[in-house]
Design a protein around this motif. Structure first.
Motif, mmCIF file in Angstrom:
data_model
loop_
_atom_site.group_PDB
_atom_site.id
_atom_site.type_symbol
_atom_site.label_atom_id
_atom_site.label_comp_id
_atom_site.label_asym_id
_atom_site.label_seq_id
_atom_site.Cartn_x
_atom_site.Cartn_y
_atom_site.Cartn_z
ATOM 1 N N LEU A 1 0.828 -1.207 0.000
ATOM 2 C CA LEU A 1 0.000 0.000 0.000
ATOM 3 C C LEU A 1 0.857 1.249 0.000
ATOM 4 O O LEU A 1 0.561 2.228 -0.703
ATOM 5 C CB LEU A 1 -0.927 -0.013 1.207
ATOM 6 C CG LEU A 1 -1.886 1.181 1.343
ATOM 7 C CD1 LEU A 1 -2.836 1.244 0.149
ATOM 8 C CD2 LEU A 1 -2.672 1.094 2.645
ATOM 9 N N LEU A 2 1.939 1.242 0.778
ATOM 10 C CA LEU A 2 2.826 2.401 0.835
ATOM 11 C C LEU A 2 3.446 2.675 -0.526
ATOM 12 O O LEU A 2 3.466 3.818 -1.006
ATOM 13 C CB LEU A 2 3.915 2.164 1.878
ATOM 14 C CG LEU A 2 4.879 3.332 2.128
ATOM 15 C CD1 LEU A 2 4.138 4.526 2.696
ATOM 16 C CD2 LEU A 2 5.992 2.892 3.067
ATOM 17 N N ARG A 3 3.942 1.639 -1.176
ATOM 18 C CA ARG A 3 4.579 1.808 -2.467
ATOM 19 C C ARG A 3 3.575 2.168 -3.552
ATOM 20 O O ARG A 3 3.916 2.841 -4.528
ATOM 21 C CB ARG A 3 5.320 0.525 -2.851
ATOM 22 C CG ARG A 3 6.583 0.271 -2.041
ATOM 23 C CD ARG A 3 7.068 -1.166 -2.211
ATOM 24 N NE ARG A 3 8.418 -1.355 -1.708
ATOM 25 C CZ ARG A 3 8.731 -1.489 -0.423
ATOM 26 N NH1 ARG A 3 7.762 -1.451 0.486
ATOM 27 N NH2 ARG A 3 9.979 -1.660 -0.040
ATOM 28 N N ALA A 4 2.339 1.732 -3.392
ATOM 29 C CA ALA A 4 1.326 1.951 -4.428
ATOM 30 C C ALA A 4 0.539 3.238 -4.233
ATOM 31 O O ALA A 4 -0.303 3.564 -5.070
ATOM 32 C CB ALA A 4 0.353 0.767 -4.461
ATOM 33 N N THR A 5 0.803 3.984 -3.153
ATOM 34 C CA THR A 5 -0.028 5.151 -2.839
ATOM 35 C C THR A 5 -0.090 6.189 -3.957
ATOM 36 O O THR A 5 -1.187 6.617 -4.341
ATOM 37 C CB THR A 5 0.454 5.807 -1.530
ATOM 38 O OG1 THR A 5 0.248 4.896 -0.450
ATOM 39 C CG2 THR A 5 -0.327 7.075 -1.242
#
Length: 221
Positions: free
Chosen positions: A143-147
């Motif tokens: 989720l962090l990388r895809a934000t």
């Protein structure tokens, strides 16, 4: 024709109601579609071709066909093919969720590939169950990388949601178009609708840049 934007002001409340519906549909479909997209991205990592092939076909179909056709198909054809009666709002939200799930699955798939193999090895060494591994280790990092791309997808969904007016949903675009037709003032009202979309979308696009430049540099590596 004299252009007079003062004719828009008596209708501001109705336009805001349409904007509220547009935002509600966008946010609901964005959240549900993103969760479904993460699940799909996990399924596409499996080696079983009986799972990967149909999931891959679904993703490529919804990424490779116009959203308007998808809306029309779910709205007009889905009840005939599956024998189910859906309300217009349910049909529209189903189409948008399926579309959002397809495009976000690719975002999450790229994020999953960026997670180092050592993370998976550590989960195995700690004896974590597959469910705990996904919920507490893989999903937060993905989720962090895809934000940033996820936020871009939400902005795109917000703009694409104007297409739901074509099936009679009383969103911002539908209301603005009806008022412009009834008042014979298309320039004023369609310009006002465009300005409202811009005022909502532009800060979100700036937010994408802020998140990418600040949050990811600090936490993603």
């Amino acid at each position: 024709m004299n252009i007079d934007f003062s004719v828009v002001f008596p209708y501001w409340y109705i336009l805001l109601k349409g904007l509220g519906l547009t935002l509600a549909i966008t946010l609901t479909c964005a959240v549900l579609g993103s969760l479904a997209g993460f699940a799909i991205s996990l399924l596409r990592t499996l080696r079983n071709p009986l799972i990967r092939l149909p999931i891959g076909l679904y993703v490529e179909f919804f990424r490779g066909t116009p959203l308007l056709i998808q809306l029309f198909w779910v709205f007009f054809c889905f009840p005939v093919v599956f024998g189910l009666t859906l309300s217009p709002y349910v049909s529209v939200m189903l189409a948008l969720i399926l579309y959002m799930a397809a495009i976000t699955s690719e975002t999450f798939r790229g994020a999953l590939k960026s997670i180092a193999s050592e993370q998976h090895d550590a989960c195995t060494a700690l004896g974590l169950t597959p469910r705990a591994k996904v919920l507490f280790v893989i999903f937060p990092q993905a989720l962090l990388r895809a934000t940033p791309p996820l936020l871009s997808n939400v902005v795109s969904l917000f703009k694409e949601s104007a297409l739901i007016s074509s099936v009679g949903i009383a969103d911002l675009m539908f209301i603005g178009q009806n008022i412009s037709n009834s008042t014979a003032r298309p320039v004023e009202f369609l310009t006002a609708v465009a300005a409202i979309y811009f005022l909502v979308a532009f800060p979100l696009t700036r937010l994408v840049g802020v998140v990418e430049s600040r949050m990811l540099r600090r936490y993603a590596y």
